[in-house]
Design a protein around this motif. Structure first.
Motif, PDB file in Angstrom:
ATOM      1  N   UNK A 142     -25.169  52.702   3.749  1.00  0.00           N
ATOM      2  CA  UNK A 142     -25.161  51.943   4.991  1.00  0.00           C
ATOM      3  C   UNK A 142     -24.980  52.847   6.192  1.00  0.00           C
ATOM      4  N   UNK A 143     -25.563  52.443   7.299  1.00  0.00           N
ATOM      5  CA  UNK A 143     -25.298  53.112   8.539  1.00  0.00           C
ATOM      6  C   UNK A 143     -23.866  52.851   8.988  1.00  0.00           C
ATOM      7  N   UNK A 144     -23.289  53.810   9.699  1.00  0.00           N
ATOM      8  CA  UNK A 144     -21.888  53.689  10.083  1.00  0.00           C
ATOM      9  C   UNK A 144     -21.627  52.432  10.916  1.00  0.00           C
ATOM     10  N   UNK A 145     -22.571  52.058  11.736  1.00  0.00           N
ATOM     11  CA  UNK A 145     -22.354  50.932  12.642  1.00  0.00           C
ATOM     12  C   UNK A 145     -22.344  49.573  11.942  1.00  0.00           C
ATOM     13  N   UNK A 146     -22.799  49.521  10.684  1.00  0.00           N
ATOM     14  CA  UNK A 146     -22.873  48.228   9.990  1.00  0.00           C
ATOM     15  C   UNK A 146     -21.991  48.170   8.750  1.00  0.00           C
ATOM     16  N   UNK A 147     -21.335  49.265   8.413  1.00  0.00           N
ATOM     17  CA  UNK A 147     -20.483  49.280   7.219  1.00  0.00           C
ATOM     18  C   UNK A 147     -19.406  48.207   7.308  1.00  0.00           C
ATOM     19  N   UNK A 148     -19.248  47.474   6.222  1.00  0.00           N
ATOM     20  CA  UNK A 148     -18.255  46.415   6.179  1.00  0.00           C
ATOM     21  C   UNK A 148     -18.745  45.089   6.733  1.00  0.00           C
ATOM     22  N   UNK A 149     -19.907  45.093   7.374  1.00  0.00           N
ATOM     23  CA  UNK A 149     -20.447  43.845   7.934  1.00  0.00           C
ATOM     24  C   UNK A 149     -21.752  43.422   7.271  1.00  0.00           C
TER      25      UNK A 149
END
Length: 115
Positions: A59-66
């Motif tokens: 995942x890209x850092x900006x979307x991790x966990x979402x």
């Protein structure tokens, strides 16, 4: 030639959710590496999430966990579940298939996050 078709984009409020779908043609779907990319106006295309034929995800850092990417080999479809959406997630989302040293792209689906 692999045909790639995305669906599921739309307009959503901040904090909301959307699920994108990507259907890919071909009898060797299990062997595809697939990914979601996005491009916002005036910005370069960026990787959002990828899933290999073995099921490994990135995942890209900006979307991790979402965001969550998943693959249904029985339906020749990859999904991108997007939760807790933010205005900065607004972009055209593209599905990519990588197979036998070739890449195939869909036409893109618009996701707009706005109050």
């Amino acid at each position: 030639q692999v045909q790639v078709v995305e669906s599921g984009g739309g307009l959503v409020q901040p904090g909301g959710s959307l699920r994108l779908s990507c259907a890919a043609s071909g009898s060797d779907f299990n062997a595809y590496t697939m990914g979601w990319y996005r491009q916002a106006p005036g910005k370069a295309r960026e990787s959002v999430a990828t899933i290999t034929s073995g099921g490994s995800t990135n995942y890209g850092d900006s979307v991790k966990g979402r965001f969550t990417i998943s693959k249904d080999n029985g339906k020749n479809t990859v999904y991108l579940q997007m939760n807790s959406l933010k205005p900065e997630d607004t972009a055209v989302y593209y599905c990519n298939v990588y197979y036998r040293f070739a890449e195939y792209w869909g036409q893109g689906t618009q996701v707009t996050v706005v109050s």
